[in-house]
Scaffold this active site. Structure first.
Site, PDB file in Angstrom:
ATOM      1  N   HIS A  43       6.609  -5.953  11.456  1.00 53.67           N
ATOM      2  CA  HIS A  43       7.984  -5.596  11.831  1.00 53.67           C
ATOM      3  C   HIS A  43       8.342  -6.163  13.204  1.00 53.67           C
ATOM      4  O   HIS A  43       9.470  -6.612  13.423  1.00 53.67           O
ATOM      5  CB  HIS A  43       8.160  -4.073  11.837  1.00 53.67           C
ATOM      6  CG  HIS A  43       8.006  -3.446  10.480  1.00 53.67           C
ATOM      7  ND1 HIS A  43       7.766  -2.098  10.291  1.00 53.67           N
ATOM      8  CD2 HIS A  43       8.058  -3.989   9.236  1.00 53.67           C
ATOM      9  CE1 HIS A  43       7.684  -1.849   8.989  1.00 53.67           C
ATOM     10  NE2 HIS A  43       7.853  -2.979   8.327  1.00 53.67           N
ATOM     11  N   HIS A  99       4.548   5.563   6.799  1.00 51.09           N
ATOM     12  CA  HIS A  99       3.699   5.872   7.953  1.00 51.09           C
ATOM     13  C   HIS A  99       3.626   7.373   8.220  1.00 51.09           C
ATOM     14  O   HIS A  99       2.544   7.951   8.357  1.00 51.09           O
ATOM     15  CB  HIS A  99       4.207   5.149   9.216  1.00 51.09           C
ATOM     16  CG  HIS A  99       4.265   3.654   9.058  1.00 51.09           C
ATOM     17  ND1 HIS A  99       4.823   2.831  10.000  1.00 51.09           N
ATOM     18  CD2 HIS A  99       3.847   2.838   8.057  1.00 51.09           C
ATOM     19  CE1 HIS A  99       4.735   1.568   9.600  1.00 51.09           C
ATOM     20  NE2 HIS A  99       4.152   1.553   8.413  1.00 51.09           N
ATOM     21  N   GLU A 142       3.384  -2.466  11.626  1.00 57.74           N
ATOM     22  CA  GLU A 142       4.152  -2.505  12.883  1.00 57.74           C
ATOM     23  C   GLU A 142       4.170  -3.929  13.437  1.00 57.74           C
ATOM     24  O   GLU A 142       5.191  -4.391  13.947  1.00 57.74           O
ATOM     25  CB  GLU A 142       3.570  -1.549  13.942  1.00 57.74           C
ATOM     26  CG  GLU A 142       3.354  -0.108  13.490  1.00 57.74           C
ATOM     27  CD  GLU A 142       4.633   0.683  13.245  1.00 57.74           C
ATOM     28  OE1 GLU A 142       5.711   0.075  13.189  1.00 57.74           O
ATOM     29  OE2 GLU A 142       4.539   1.915  13.072  1.00 57.74           O
ATOM     30  N   GLU A 152       8.570   1.932   6.697  1.00 61.33           N
ATOM     31  CA  GLU A 152       8.208   2.860   7.777  1.00 61.33           C
ATOM     32  C   GLU A 152       7.985   4.282   7.244  1.00 61.33           C
ATOM     33  O   GLU A 152       7.152   5.024   7.759  1.00 61.33           O
ATOM     34  CB  GLU A 152       9.314   2.889   8.844  1.00 61.33           C
ATOM     35  CG  GLU A 152       9.348   1.667   9.736  1.00 61.33           C
ATOM     36  CD  GLU A 152       8.250   1.679  10.800  1.00 61.33           C
ATOM     37  OE1 GLU A 152       7.695   2.743  11.102  1.00 61.33           O
ATOM     38  OE2 GLU A 152       7.951   0.588  11.320  1.00 61.33           O
ATOM     39  N   TRP A 169       0.843  -1.195   0.000  1.00 60.25           N
ATOM     40  CA  TRP A 169       0.000   0.000   0.000  1.00 60.25           C
ATOM     41  C   TRP A 169       0.883   1.253   0.000  1.00 60.25           C
ATOM     42  O   TRP A 169       2.020   1.226   0.465  1.00 60.25           O
ATOM     43  CB  TRP A 169      -0.967   0.008   1.189  1.00 60.25           C
ATOM     44  CG  TRP A 169      -0.321   0.082   2.559  1.00 60.25           C
ATOM     45  CD1 TRP A 169      -0.043  -0.961   3.378  1.00 60.25           C
ATOM     46  CD2 TRP A 169       0.112   1.261   3.265  1.00 60.25           C
ATOM     47  NE1 TRP A 169       0.544  -0.527   4.545  1.00 60.25           N
ATOM     48  CE2 TRP A 169       0.646   0.833   4.505  1.00 60.25           C
ATOM     49  CE3 TRP A 169       0.106   2.627   2.982  1.00 60.25           C
ATOM     50  CZ2 TRP A 169       1.157   1.721   5.460  1.00 60.25           C
ATOM     51  CZ3 TRP A 169       0.624   3.516   3.925  1.00 60.25           C
ATOM     52  CH2 TRP A 169       1.144   3.060   5.144  1.00 60.25           C
ATOM     53  N   GLU A 208       8.233  -1.828  18.317  1.00 59.96           N
ATOM     54  CA  GLU A 208       7.284  -2.117  17.232  1.00 59.96           C
ATOM     55  C   GLU A 208       5.963  -2.617  17.807  1.00 59.96           C
ATOM     56  O   GLU A 208       4.892  -2.316  17.279  1.00 59.96           O
ATOM     57  CB  GLU A 208       7.861  -3.152  16.251  1.00 59.96           C
ATOM     58  CG  GLU A 208       9.090  -2.686  15.486  1.00 59.96           C
ATOM     59  CD  GLU A 208       8.796  -1.704  14.366  1.00 59.96           C
ATOM     60  OE1 GLU A 208       7.733  -1.059  14.347  1.00 59.96           O
ATOM     61  OE2 GLU A 208       9.661  -1.559  13.481  1.00 59.96           O
TER      62      GLU A 208
HETATM   63 FE   LIG Z   1       7.654   0.691  13.392  1.00 58.68          FE
HETATM   64 FE   LIG Z   2       5.866   3.167  11.984  1.00 59.81          FE
END
Ligand SMILES: [Fe+2]
Ligand SMILES: [Fe+2]
Length: 333
Positions: free
Chosen positions: A200, A114, A197, A111, A33, A164
């Site tokens: 990860h 985000h 998250e 990341e 995404w 995380e």
């Molecule tokens: Fe993260």
């Molecule tokens: Fe993040």
């Protein structure tokens, strides 16, 4: 052999199977995404209507929850700090372009979406003093952070496993609370980030598991040391314009506790889940000090639980400069 040399050897051993880990824990870029999938398309005729809807729904969220969302976004935006820190870890040699540095680049690339997504949402929300938010972000990157891991891969992977999981919880909670006020778009945004998250966290937990198989005593000592020093949040140096380093963090953290987005109980629950996932209780064949570390860790959740009962969270809302002027009582200079 020196400790650091053993760590380096352990890292090199795990690195042999890194390709398999990269495939398992990172998604192919083309299928992943992107922020634009979750935001209005400015080329489309319905763009302004969608913005209006975003702004109406943003007003429905509580002041504290909105402040927490901004703080979470700033934490994500300080990504350069985290990448630099991880790249400096023993065994992760950026210049060699080894498997570990490829992991860090791949993780950073995921990341990075985000902060981009949340930042763009907040810009469109009509509720944020973007300049103030940007000043805090610049300060946070400029101030760095202190994970207390040094360049030790054992401590660093324990930290990232913990961290995380913490971000998974907080984004997931914001998603649930946003959904309660009918804000499906924000719920989806935070939900999709929370899923990253979680993936990860699984990766870092797997790295720790592999180290546990090879060098259990030393990673137990590292785990004990990290918990004794307490896991500090990446935004603990948070400040707003004109403020001292770290002076805003407790206000952000209090708002997270009041909204139940991230609480002391979550800290304890994360610790419990890590002890369980890594099967710490049943580690044997280690030396005396590692046994002591294991026992200390196993007893820690109960100890923290007793202390947490005594913590009182200030109920008074703090006025963040990040939230647009018309909502605050004082004018922002
Ligand atoms: Fe993260
Ligand atoms: Fe993040």
């Amino acid at each position: 052999m020196k400790l650091s040399n053993i760590r380096l050897e352990v890292m090199q051993t795990i690195e042999k199977s890194i390709d398999e880990l990269l495939i398992k824990y990172l998604k192919p870029i083309e299928d992943n995404w992107q922020p634009s999938d979750l935001l209005p398309d400015s080329k489309e005729p319905g763009f302004f209507e969608e913005i209006e809807e975003i702004q109406e729904l943003a007003k429905e969220m509580s002041y504290d929850l909105f402040a927490v969302l901004i703080g979470d976004t700033i934490t994500e935006e300080a990504l350069p700090t985290y990448e630099t820190w991880l790249m400096g870890t023993e065994g992760i040699a950026q210049e060699n372009k080894n498997g570990w540095s490829q992991w860090v680049r791949g993780w950073t690339a995921e990341e990075n979406r985000h902060g981009d997504l949340l930042n763009r949402y907040l810009y469109l929300s009509g509720r944020v003093n973007m300049r103030e938010m940007e000043i805090t972000t610049q300060h946070l990157i400029n101030d760095g952070f202190d994970t207390q891991t040094g360049n030790d891969p054992y401590r660093s992977f324990i930290y990232t496993s913990f961290q995380e999981l913490a971000t998974n919880i907080s984004h997931r909670r914001v998603a649930t609370l946003a959904q309660k006020t009918g804000n499906s778009r924000l719920a989806k945004i935070c939900g999709i980030i929370a899923a990253d998250e979680a993936r990860h966290a699984n990766a870092y937990k797997n790295f720790v598991n592999r180290i546990l198989e090879i060098d259990p005593g030393e990673i137990l000592l590292a785990f004990e040391d990290m918990m004794k020093k307490k896991i500090v949040m990446p935004a603990h140096f948070l400040r707003e314009s004109g403020g001292e380093i770290g002076s805003l963090f407790s206000h952000f953290s209090d708002a997270a506790q009041r909204t139940m987005v991230y609480t002391t109980q979550d800290y304890i629950d994360i610790l419990k889940s890590l002890l369980n996932d890594w099967n710490i209780e049943n580690i044997v064949g280690i030396n005396d000090s590692a046994e002591k570390a294991r026992d200390y860790l196993m007893a820690l959740p109960k100890r923290l639980q007793r202390i947490s009962g005594r913590i009182r969270i200030p109920q008074k809302q703090f006025e963040f400069k990040w939230i647009a002027v018309q909502e605050g009582r004082k004018k922002v200079a």
